[in-house]
Design a protein around this motif. Structure first.
Motif, short mmCIF file in Angstrom:
data_model
loop_
_atom_site.label_atom_id
_atom_site.label_comp_id
_atom_site.label_asym_id
_atom_site.label_seq_id
_atom_site.Cartn_x
_atom_site.Cartn_y
_atom_site.Cartn_z
N SER A 169 -56.83 -89.61 48.91
CA SER A 169 -57.11 -91.03 48.75
C SER A 169 -57.56 -91.68 50.05
N ALA A 190 -63.77 -91.55 49.62
CA ALA A 190 -62.47 -90.91 49.51
C ALA A 190 -62.68 -89.40 49.45
N GLY A 209 -61.08 -87.19 48.09
CA GLY A 209 -60.84 -86.62 46.77
C GLY A 209 -62.07 -86.60 45.89
N ARG A 242 -50.34 -94.12 54.16
CA ARG A 242 -51.09 -93.72 52.95
C ARG A 242 -51.23 -92.21 52.88
N ASP A 301 -49.82 -89.79 49.98
CA ASP A 301 -50.79 -88.93 49.32
C ASP A 301 -50.30 -87.48 49.26
N LYS A 306 -49.17 -96.81 44.49
CA LYS A 306 -50.41 -97.56 44.72
C LYS A 306 -50.08 -99.02 45.00
#
Ligand SMILES: Nc1ncnc2c1ncn2[C@@H]1O[C@H](COP(=O)(O)OP(=O)(O)O)[C@@H](O)[C@H]1O
Ligand SMILES: [Mg+2]
Lengths: 251, 296, 330
Positions: A93, A132, A134, B170, B174, B237
């Motif tokens: 992300s 991103a 991903g 983050r 993740d 999130k």
């Protein structure tokens, strides 16, 4: 001068189960060394052991002569080792640029110039820098993962099956990049399933079976070895006839 | 129409802001420490009572002393983390859930012991709707709450996308294993997570206190809506949690609107069930949340 | 003599409440101890049982549903049944979720149940609750009525204990252990994991309903706050974890022990000056919380650790024997 990385009779495993039963391995400065072996042989486990991710019960690991046995991952990174796991090796992300930035987390310097250098090495990433990770293709993700690992000019780069699941085009690309970064001075220890291609770019190789050393030698010697050929190269007899002329390195 | 706006939509947005701020902490804790923090609501209550004492001590406006309350609450939460959560860093998540369950009641009993259980007010006097905006009834507090929420959200966004620690948060949310391999100091990330979650919870609690009153169960009552918001937005999130909070807050208020005929669609006594119903529906049909959070 | 009689009655009340809590704790043990299902809504199932018992047995009264005047044992069965049905509904929806979500969902259920009992005044008399609930053996002279009630509670605990011990060592229990420890392996061995968990959740819920039915009789009155829902849930959890999760003897021991501690601290604090006495109720909760944290960190297996049945033959070869409260490392 001492080896860049040296595993001396390492035994390690998960919890009670011992997976590695005293393996020896060394990587000299500037070398590409490849570990091959059947599935479940303990190749990944060996890499994790180097990186302080599991408990080493016997033996010693030395980085440029200094012992790093059972050092926690964060300190291993600080000491100049970078590890690219086989899967889930990018932060999906985070953007490409942020991934690279995280690669330099332990350093206080501004990562921006180094990020530009990484883009020189992996040009396709430049235009995706704000995407991103991903959302990238498998090959590009692998580039992000390697780029992230190279951010701090590691003394040694550990790659776990960097070409697994990639198309032949990307596979060759990755092998080319491995040679490039090696030419630029990085020492590399890599696990590979594509044994033939890997041994052709490697200076030396090890064959690991059931958590023990089975063979070792120069890339060329292993390619020519009958048993190795039978086990890993899918060919009847040696593969020696086919590996002339291209990327194979003189030992 | 004006009644709808004044008595349902505006209160819904205000409530939504409060839920959203609270839910960010739940979502972050889930993403980074990987457990549902049942003590989050009572952390909020603690922050409100600290604010209350600071207000009584200094005579300043609650929003002026709230930052100090955030810092103090963060300090306490960091201490609690060290004592009660840190021993379980590598244990199954359920150990942390039980520990937080215990902590929830411990924090509350401390609050009840020191401050008592009677209703209190952060501010004296009645809030009147602002003249200039009539017939839309917006009180000064409503504007303050919505404005401050927007500012806090922007701050959260900047921290998460512009600072190294925010990006590391983050990244850890993740993929914690990779974060460790990358050399990210997870303990620092965890502390930052507590600090952010606790500060936002205190803000949310103070806003709720301004809008209503202060009581020892206020945080616990928010726990379910906050969880619902975090799940709705996709666990892990933070932006999803914000959207989830707004949706839940507005849905709760609108559930009492006389959509059909003249009686409330749902008896106000069941308002608290709305968040739960939304949450269960999400868990059944879309457990990854509206924004594709992590699925378990 | 007078004084000893007082102690005697106090002892009986300890045994009764401890026994009722033991029923709840055994119910939780089926869910959490054996199967690893984290039910944070014990109070909800408990309240369902209590209200069913109250409504079915009380004489007619204008302010709430009632006047059925069912025999007490029948009402207790109905209490278990309805609690089981609610448990089935919850389990059907939430059983697949990871433990955290189940905890949140069950807390939510308990909250909804509380709202229903509070808001549906026509049936439950709202916040004022239901009183004059008939209690088994109350027509006997004192102290025989109290003694008989204690005996009944303890007999029920004993019956549940024996039944659960049977279940634990039977194939059912062994599969349950296997599922808790290695769900993937159990599923691979062809076990319908979801069905087993569902069964376990329903059985546990039924027992909690029974606990509620007993409590309604013992207190003779209930309201939506039936002893502060979270404290009740929390107390039962502490009892189980202290006694030893997945150990039925531990569950009973934990219930008796923690209830004694809980009750003794009440006596101590009620002797304090008024102003302080009210507040010291919170000190009790704090202390119980501290006990929980201490056990979690220092002795997660509880006083009586789990004694495991032999592994299920088809599931043997699983790695890592790790209790769900133990310190498993990934
Ligand atoms: N996390 C783990 N816990 C327990 N055993 C593991 C774990 N990861 C791998 N193993 C076991 O260790 C052995 C070696 O695995 P691995 O090092 O991944 O093999 P390779 O990379 O050579 O395919 C296998 O038998 C595997 O089952
Ligand atoms: Mg591998």
């Amino acid at each position: 001068m001492s080896a860049m990385l040296e595993l001396d009779a390492i035994s390690a495993g998960y919890g009670e189960t011992e997976i590695l039963h005293g393996i020896d391995l060394h990587v000299e400065r500037g070398e590409i060394v490849v570990i091959i072996g059947p599935n479940g042989a303990g190749k990944t486990t060996a890499m994790k052991a180097i990186f302080g991710l599991l408990n080493i019960t016997a033996g010693a690991i030395r980085l440029a002569g200094e012992e790093i046995t059972n050092t926690p991952p964060q300190q291993v990174v600080t000491r100049g080792v970078a590890f690219v796991p086989q899967s889930a090796n990018v932060f999906v992300s985070l953007t490409v640029e942020e991934n690279l930035e995280m690669g330099a987390y332990v350093s206080r310097d501004d990562p921006a110039p180094r990020i530009e250098e990484i883009f020189e090495l992996f040009p396709p990433l430049r235009e995706k820098r704000r995407q991103a990770a991903g959302l990238l293709s498998g090959g590009q993700r692998q580039m992000v993962a390697m780029g992230k690992a190279l951010m701090l000019h590691p003394k040694i780069l550990l790659l776990d099956e960097p070409t697994a699941g990639l198309s032949p085009k990307y596979r060759s690309e990755i092998f080319r990049i491995v040679q490039d970064i090696n030419a630029a001075g990085a020492t590399i220890l890599m696990v590979e399933q594509n044994a033939k291609q890997a041994l052709m770019v490697a200076h030396r190789g090890y064959v690991l079976v059931d958590g023990e050393n089975r063979h070792s030698g120069t890339g060329r010697a292993l390619l020519d070895d009958d048993e190795v050929a039978r086990m890993f190269l899918g060919a009847s007899g040696g593969a020696s006839g086919k590996n002339d002329g291209n990327g194979g390195r003189p030992a | 129409m004006m009644a709808f706006l004044n008595f349902y939509l505006i209160p819904g947005v205000v409530l939504g802001c409060i839920y959203a701020l609270g839910a960010i902490g739940i979502s972050l804790t889930f993403g980074i420490l990987r457990f549902s923090n049942f003590a989050h609501g009572d952390t909020m209550t603690l922050g409100v009572y600290i604010t209350l004492s600071l207000v009584q001590f200094s005579g300043l406006h609650p929003l002026l002393v709230a930052p100090l309350a955030m810092v103090l609450t963060t300090g306490i939460v960091l201490g609690l983390d060290r004592t009660f959560y840190k021993p379980f860093r590598t244990s199954p998540a359920i150990m942390l859930v039980i520990a937080s369950f215990g902590l929830m009641l411990m924090i509350r009993s401390v609050i009840q012991f020191f401050w008592g259980v009677q209703l209190q007010a952060l501010q004296t006097g009645i809030q009147m709707p602002l003249e200039a905006l009539l017939p839309v009834r917006f009180s000064e507090n409503h504007l303050l709450i919505i404005g401050a929420t927007v500012l806090l959200m922007m701050a959260v966004h900047l921290v998460l996308t512009r600072t190294k620690i925010g990006k590391a948060m983050r990244a850890t949310s993740d993929n914690p294993e990779l974060a460790a391999l990358t050399g990210i100091d997870t303990e620092v990330v965890i502390r930052a997570t507590w600090a952010m979650g606790a500060s936002l919870a205190v803000a949310a609690g103070v806003f709720l206190g301004l809008d209503t009153h202060v009581e020892t169960m206020m945080g616990f009552k928010l726990l379910l809506p906050m969880f619902a918001a975090a799940i709705l937005g996709g666990i892990g999130k933070p932006y999803g949690a914000v959207a989830g909070g707004l949706v839940i807050g507005i849905a709760e208020e609108l559930s009492a609107y006389p959509w059909i005929g003249t009686t409330p669609l749902l008896s106000p006594g069941y308002k608290g069930g709305v968040a739960f119903a939304i949450m269960v529906a999400m868990l059944i049909w879309k457990p990854q949340g509206l924004f594709r959070g992590r699925q378990f | 003599m007078e004084q000893y009689y007082g102690y005697f009655l106090y002892l009986l009340s300890l045994l009764t409440m401890g026994g009722i809590y033991a029923v709840l704790t055994l119910g939780l043990n089926v869910q959490w101890g054996f199967t690893g299902l984290f039910n944070a809504g014990i109070a909800g199932f408990f309240a369902v049982g209590a209200y069913v018992q109250a409504i079915l047995t009380t004489p007619i009264y204008a302010r709430h549903l009632g006047g059925y005047e069912w025999p007490i044992p029948l009402a207790m069965l109905a209490a278990m049944a309805l609690s089981a049905v609610v448990g089935y509904g919850v389990a059907k929806i939430c059983i697949r979720l990871r433990a955290d979500y189940l905890a949140i969902a069950t807390i939510g259920i308990a909250e909804i149940i509380r709202l229903v009992f509070k808001n549906e005044g026509w049936a439950t008399n709202g916040p004022r609750g239901i009183s004059q609930i008939p209690k088994a053996f109350e027509d006997l002279p004192q102290p025989w009525n109290t003694l008989a009630f204690v005996a009944m509670v303890l007999a029920i605990v004993m019956v549940i204990y024996l039944a659960l011990e049977r279940a634990r060592t039977a194939p059912w229990g062994r599969v349950m252990t296997a599922i808790r420890e290695n769900e993937a392996a159990a599923a691979a061995a062809g076990k319908n994991v979801e069905r087993f968990r569902l069964e376990s959740f329903v059985i546990g819920s039924a027992l909690m309903g029974l606990g509620g039915a007993l409590m309604a009789q013992y207190l003779k009155q209930i309201d939506p706050q039936v002893s502060d829902p979270l404290t009740a849930t929390f107390l039962v959890f502490v009892m189980l974890i202290a006694g030893g999760s997945a150990n039925n003897k531990g569950a009973i021991l934990g219930a008796m022990l923690m209830w004694t501690v809980w009750s003794a601290t009440e006596i101590l604090t009620s002797r304090l000056p008024d102003e302080f006495a009210i507040r010291s109720a919170y000190v009790r909760i704090f202390l119980i919380g501290l006990i929980l944290q201490f056990i979690l960190q220092r002795r997660p297996q509880g006083i009586l650790p789990e004694r495991r049945p032999k592994p299920h033959p088809r599931l043997r070869g699983d790695r890592a024997p790790a209790a769900n409260t133990g310190s498993t490392k990934q």
